[in-house]
Write a protein that holds these residues in place. Structure first.
Motif, PDB file in Angstrom:
ATOM      1  N   VAL A  57       0.836  -1.203   0.000  1.00  4.70           N
ATOM      2  CA  VAL A  57       0.000   0.000   0.000  1.00  4.70           C
ATOM      3  C   VAL A  57       0.866   1.246   0.000  1.00  4.70           C
ATOM      4  CG1 VAL A  57      -1.730   1.303   1.271  1.00  4.70           C
ATOM      5  CG2 VAL A  57      -1.900  -1.183   1.154  1.00  4.70           C
ATOM      6  N   LEU A  58       1.851   1.276   0.900  1.00  7.47           N
ATOM      7  CA  LEU A  58       2.741   2.432   0.972  1.00  7.47           C
ATOM      8  C   LEU A  58       3.480   2.634  -0.341  1.00  7.47           C
ATOM      9  CD1 LEU A  58       4.316   2.035   4.542  1.00  7.47           C
ATOM     10  CD2 LEU A  58       2.536   3.634   3.826  1.00  7.47           C
ATOM     11  N   LEU A  59       3.961   1.539  -0.926  1.00 10.08           N
ATOM     12  CA  LEU A  59       4.717   1.640  -2.171  1.00 10.08           C
ATOM     13  C   LEU A  59       3.832   2.095  -3.324  1.00 10.08           C
ATOM     14  CD1 LEU A  59       7.524   1.259  -3.332  1.00 10.08           C
ATOM     15  CD2 LEU A  59       6.936  -1.099  -3.881  1.00 10.08           C
ATOM     16  N   ALA A  60       2.634   1.527  -3.419  1.00  6.21           N
ATOM     17  CA  ALA A  60       1.724   1.896  -4.509  1.00  6.21           C
ATOM     18  C   ALA A  60       1.341   3.364  -4.445  1.00  6.21           C
ATOM     19  CB  ALA A  60       0.469   1.019  -4.455  1.00  6.21           C
ATOM     20  N   VAL A  61       0.954   3.826  -3.251  1.00  4.27           N
ATOM     21  CA  VAL A  61       0.572   5.231  -3.096  1.00  4.27           C
ATOM     22  C   VAL A  61       1.780   6.135  -3.301  1.00  4.27           C
ATOM     23  CG1 VAL A  61      -0.321   6.956  -1.487  1.00  4.27           C
ATOM     24  CG2 VAL A  61      -1.334   4.672  -1.553  1.00  4.27           C
ATOM     25  N   GLY A  62       2.943   5.724  -2.787  1.00  2.00           N
ATOM     26  CA  GLY A  62       4.154   6.524  -2.956  1.00  2.00           C
ATOM     27  C   GLY A  62       4.522   6.702  -4.414  1.00  2.00           C
ATOM     28  N   ILE A  79       0.119   2.855 -12.970  1.00  2.00           N
ATOM     29  CA  ILE A  79       1.464   2.357 -12.648  1.00  2.00           C
ATOM     30  C   ILE A  79       1.570   2.040 -11.160  1.00  2.00           C
ATOM     31  CG2 ILE A  79       3.915   2.982 -12.576  1.00  2.00           C
ATOM     32  CD1 ILE A  79       3.377   4.706 -15.088  1.00  2.00           C
ATOM     33  N   GLY A  80       1.006   2.921 -10.310  1.00  2.00           N
ATOM     34  CA  GLY A  80       1.014   2.670  -8.875  1.00  2.00           C
ATOM     35  C   GLY A  80       0.297   1.378  -8.519  1.00  2.00           C
ATOM     36  N   ALA A  81      -0.833   1.116  -9.179  1.00  4.44           N
ATOM     37  CA  ALA A  81      -1.578  -0.114  -8.930  1.00  4.44           C
ATOM     38  C   ALA A  81      -0.767  -1.340  -9.332  1.00  4.44           C
ATOM     39  CB  ALA A  81      -2.901  -0.079  -9.688  1.00  4.44           C
ATOM     40  N   LEU A  82      -0.100  -1.272 -10.478  1.00  7.04           N
ATOM     41  CA  LEU A  82       0.737  -2.389 -10.922  1.00  7.04           C
ATOM     42  C   LEU A  82       1.874  -2.655  -9.942  1.00  7.04           C
ATOM     43  CD1 LEU A  82       0.950  -1.684 -14.776  1.00  7.04           C
ATOM     44  CD2 LEU A  82      -0.141  -3.650 -13.677  1.00  7.04           C
ATOM     45  N   VAL A  83       2.526  -1.594  -9.506  1.00  9.61           N
ATOM     46  CA  VAL A  83       3.626  -1.739  -8.545  1.00  9.61           C
ATOM     47  C   VAL A  83       3.114  -2.352  -7.238  1.00  9.61           C
ATOM     48  CG1 VAL A  83       5.281  -0.478  -7.108  1.00  9.61           C
ATOM     49  CG2 VAL A  83       5.025   0.107  -9.526  1.00  9.61           C
ATOM     50  N   GLY A  84       1.972  -1.863  -6.745  1.00 10.61           N
ATOM     51  CA  GLY A  84       1.414  -2.384  -5.500  1.00 10.61           C
ATOM     52  C   GLY A  84       1.029  -3.849  -5.608  1.00 10.61           C
ATOM     53  N   GLY A  85       0.375  -4.218  -6.703  1.00 13.63           N
ATOM     54  CA  GLY A  85      -0.040  -5.605  -6.885  1.00 13.63           C
ATOM     55  C   GLY A  85       1.140  -6.552  -6.966  1.00 13.63           C
ATOM     56  N   LEU A  86       2.149  -6.185  -7.746  1.00 12.06           N
ATOM     57  CA  LEU A  86       3.325  -7.045  -7.891  1.00 12.06           C
ATOM     58  C   LEU A  86       4.109  -7.147  -6.587  1.00 12.06           C
ATOM     59  CD1 LEU A  86       4.539  -5.885 -11.431  1.00 12.06           C
ATOM     60  CD2 LEU A  86       3.316  -7.981 -10.846  1.00 12.06           C
ATOM     61  N   THR A  87       4.192  -6.040  -5.843  1.00 14.34           N
ATOM     62  CA  THR A  87       4.892  -6.053  -4.555  1.00 14.34           C
ATOM     63  C   THR A  87       4.206  -6.986  -3.568  1.00 14.34           C
ATOM     64  OG1 THR A  87       5.610  -3.758  -4.892  1.00 14.34           O
ATOM     65  CG2 THR A  87       5.726  -4.619  -2.641  1.00 14.34           C
ATOM     66  N   ALA A  88       2.873  -7.049  -3.629  1.00 14.05           N
ATOM     67  CA  ALA A  88       2.111  -7.897  -2.710  1.00 14.05           C
ATOM     68  C   ALA A  88       2.146  -9.373  -3.098  1.00 14.05           C
ATOM     69  CB  ALA A  88       0.665  -7.425  -2.649  1.00 14.05           C
ATOM     70  N   VAL A 106      -7.190  -2.907  -6.403  1.00 13.52           N
ATOM     71  CA  VAL A 106      -5.886  -3.566  -6.253  1.00 13.52           C
ATOM     72  C   VAL A 106      -5.395  -3.456  -4.818  1.00 13.52           C
ATOM     73  CG1 VAL A 106      -3.458  -3.546  -6.965  1.00 13.52           C
ATOM     74  CG2 VAL A 106      -5.258  -3.209  -8.667  1.00 13.52           C
ATOM     75  N   ILE A 107      -5.568  -2.277  -4.212  1.00 12.67           N
ATOM     76  CA  ILE A 107      -5.166  -2.082  -2.814  1.00 12.67           C
ATOM     77  C   ILE A 107      -5.893  -3.081  -1.908  1.00 12.67           C
ATOM     78  CG2 ILE A 107      -5.284  -0.498  -0.852  1.00 12.67           C
ATOM     79  CD1 ILE A 107      -3.127   0.211  -2.864  1.00 12.67           C
ATOM     80  N   ASN A 108      -7.181  -3.260  -2.132  1.00 10.51           N
ATOM     81  CA  ASN A 108      -7.953  -4.226  -1.341  1.00 10.51           C
ATOM     82  C   ASN A 108      -7.470  -5.655  -1.585  1.00 10.51           C
ATOM     83  OD1 ASN A 108      -9.755  -2.575   0.121  1.00 10.51           O
ATOM     84  ND2 ASN A 108     -11.032  -2.294  -1.689  1.00 10.51           N
ATOM     85  N   ALA A 109      -7.139  -5.953  -2.848  1.00 10.75           N
ATOM     86  CA  ALA A 109      -6.718  -7.309  -3.192  1.00 10.75           C
ATOM     87  C   ALA A 109      -5.386  -7.682  -2.563  1.00 10.75           C
ATOM     88  CB  ALA A 109      -6.633  -7.454  -4.716  1.00 10.75           C
ATOM     89  N   HIS A 115      -2.756  -5.673   2.215  1.00 11.03           N
ATOM     90  CA  HIS A 115      -1.649  -5.068   2.958  1.00 11.03           C
ATOM     91  C   HIS A 115      -2.058  -3.908   3.854  1.00 11.03           C
ATOM     92  CE1 HIS A 115       2.291  -6.701   1.085  1.00 11.03           C
ATOM     93  NE2 HIS A 115       1.352  -7.638   1.116  1.00 11.03           N
ATOM     94  N   VAL A 116      -3.327  -3.428   3.726  1.00  7.69           N
ATOM     95  CA  VAL A 116      -3.769  -2.404   4.668  1.00  7.69           C
ATOM     96  C   VAL A 116      -3.817  -2.994   6.076  1.00  7.69           C
ATOM     97  CG1 VAL A 116      -5.645  -0.872   5.338  1.00  7.69           C
ATOM     98  CG2 VAL A 116      -5.092  -1.153   2.925  1.00  7.69           C
ATOM     99  N   GLU A 117      -4.388  -4.186   6.174  1.00 10.04           N
ATOM    100  CA  GLU A 117      -4.491  -4.853   7.472  1.00 10.04           C
ATOM    101  C   GLU A 117      -3.114  -5.184   8.034  1.00 10.04           C
ATOM    102  OE1 GLU A 117      -6.732  -8.698   9.539  1.00 10.04           O
ATOM    103  OE2 GLU A 117      -6.970  -8.262   7.400  1.00 10.04           O
ATOM    104  N   SER A 118      -2.218  -5.661   7.182  1.00  7.89           N
ATOM    105  CA  SER A 118      -0.877  -6.005   7.669  1.00  7.89           C
ATOM    106  C   SER A 118      -0.117  -4.759   8.098  1.00  7.89           C
ATOM    107  CB  SER A 118      -0.097  -6.759   6.575  1.00  7.89           C
ATOM    108  OG  SER A 118       0.100  -5.938   5.443  1.00  7.89           O
ATOM    109  N   LEU A 119      -0.370  -3.650   7.419  1.00  7.47           N
ATOM    110  CA  LEU A 119       0.270  -2.393   7.792  1.00  7.47           C
ATOM    111  C   LEU A 119      -0.173  -1.952   9.181  1.00  7.47           C
ATOM    112  CD1 LEU A 119       1.954   0.135   7.091  1.00  7.47           C
ATOM    113  CD2 LEU A 119      -0.074   1.075   5.960  1.00  7.47           C
TER     114      LEU A 119
END
Length: 438
Positions: free
Chosen positions: A4-9, A27-36, A306-309, A312-316
């Motif tokens: 989440v932090l990475l995608a929003v950043g 692009i942020g969504a792609l980065v967040g999804g792949l990071t997760a 993507v953020i919900n999928a 990582h909000v809960e883990s954060l």
């Protein structure tokens, strides 16, 4: 690294580098999804599945944009501008210039507030009212960043505090989601809990008047002010008022901005206030004007999916809670910042509440916060980031009106000023309310 932090950043950095907001969100969504740990296919599937949620909003804004342009063709905005211009002299009369500024500020502030509660048309009034007033603002050398802050205040503060219109919707979401998360509350308690956070928004508005008080010059690219002629028929004024009332009534009765906009447009054409042969051109012009807002809102819904999928909000939140080990003051601050990050990414305070309530409510109960303090936590964390988010309609709306002549940048002239003026005070006042007042 938290997805989440990475995608929003990534989204925010790209936006600050003047990359188109739609591309930045993708692009942020792609980065967040792949990071997760999601595959490219899974990330794209999650993104596309969320797009449909923004279609209704996009169509609503498109039709409201058409309605706004239709009203502007009746000459009503020019009538208003002409009245203000009578108070302004090109040379010498500083008293009348100051009065004109005050009138413009009050007019825009009241319209922004009314658009959330009294006349719930949201940002649709901005493309109707702001472009004609730019002529006056240019004459008065008003910094448009101040106007963006005034509009953002009126679009955000009412739903935080007042239980009417969009405020009723927001507060109903807060109450419902808190109940589902294990804490039943009364709707009447929400305005009480949000008094101090709302004062933070007032503080931010005062700050905006201080930061952006200096004159700023813009090119007068529209019709020159002295050439502005006001010739409005009395019947047009009457029919326009009827159209506005019809749009408001239908929107309230059907709970649909689409139906309200159609009703207003229909009244204008049936009464002859506008020609039928102008319908296609006007609607196209209005939709084009609001198209950018619509595309961003649709893309933001894909980003949110993507953020919900990622989960990582809960883990954060859990990682933050373990790190803080029961320190209430710091825990509250961290939860507010998490709310800021989430809303900055998805662009909607209303959509943030369901994401954070399920996690924040149990954690807040464990920390020993009172019910009113938890209401303030959820309400403030949700509202944080609405100002300053590149994907928020509270920033997209002001930009749509202020940038019609290409002299107002969405990120640097709307998002950055509103972020500074509102998110920082809102965090401070919200934290004080939660930790010390409630």
């Amino acid at each position: 690294m938290n997805a989440v932090l990475l995608a929003v950043g990534v989204m925010l950095v790209l936006s600050l580098l003047r990359i188109n907001v739609v591309f930045s969100l993708i692009i942020g969504a792609l980065v967040g999804g792949l990071t997760a740990g999601l595959t490219v296919t899974e990330t794209i599937d999650a993104f596309t599945s969320g797009l449909g949620a923004g279609a209704t909003i996009a169509l609503s804004y498109g039709l409201l944009g058409g309605f706004a342009v239709a009203i502007s063709k009746t000459g009503i905005p020019e009538l208003l501008v002409g009245a203000i211009l009578k108070l302004v002299k090109r040379e010498g009369d500083s008293q009348k210039t100051g009065l004109a500024k005050v009138l413009v500020f009050l007019l825009l502030l009241m319209m922004a507030i009314f658009s959330q509660n009294l006349i719930p048309i949201h940002i649709a009034f901005i493309p109707l009212l702001v472009p004609p007033i730019l002529k006056v603002l240019n004459m008065l050398q008003v910094d448009r960043r101040l106007i963006a802050c005034i509009l953002a205040f009126g679009l955000i503060t009412p739903y935080m505090f007042l239980p009417y219109g969009f405020g009723a919707i927001y507060q109903e979401i807060v109450a419902t989601q808190m109940g589902l998360s294990g804490l039943e509350i009364a709707l009447d308690d929400i305005p009480k809990a949000m008094v101090v956070p709302a004062l933070g928004m007032v503080f931010g508005l005062v700050m905006a008047f201080i930061l952006y008080r200096k004159p700023r010059s813009y090119k007068q690219t529209e019709v020159e002010v002295e050439e502005l002629q006001v010739n409005v028929k009395k019947s047009s004024v009457i029919f326009t008022i009827i159209a506005l009332i019809a749009a408001l009534y239908v929107q309230i009765e059907t709970d649909s901005m689409i139906a309200g906009a159609l009703a207003g447009i229909t009244v204008l054409y049936v009464t002859g206030a506008l020609k039928w042969r102008e319908a296609d051109q006007l609607l196209t012009e209005g939709m084009r004007m609001m198209a950018f807002v619509g595309f961003v809102m649709i893309t933001a819904n894909g980003f949110a999916a993507v953020i919900n999928a990622t989960g990582h909000v809960e883990s954060l939140v859990k990682a933050s809670a373990e790190l803080l080990a029961g320190n209430v003051s710091i825990a509250v601050l961290v939860m507010l910042i998490i709310g800021l990050v989430v809303t900055m990414g998805i662009g909607s305070s209303f959509a943030t509440i369901p994401i954070i309530a399920a996690i924040f409510v149990p954690l807040a109960l464990e920390l020993g916060l009172s019910p009113l303090a938890i209401i303030a936590l959820i309400g403030t964390a949700g509202a944080l980031g609405d100002a300053g988010s590149p994907a928020s309609d509270s920033t997209l709306g002001p930009t749509a009106g202020l940038n019609v002549d290409g002299q107002h940048n969405h990120i640097w002239d709307t998002c950055v000023p509103t972020f500074i003026c509102y998110n920082i005070p809102l965090i401070a006042f919200g934290w004080i309310a939660i930790v010390f007042v409630l």
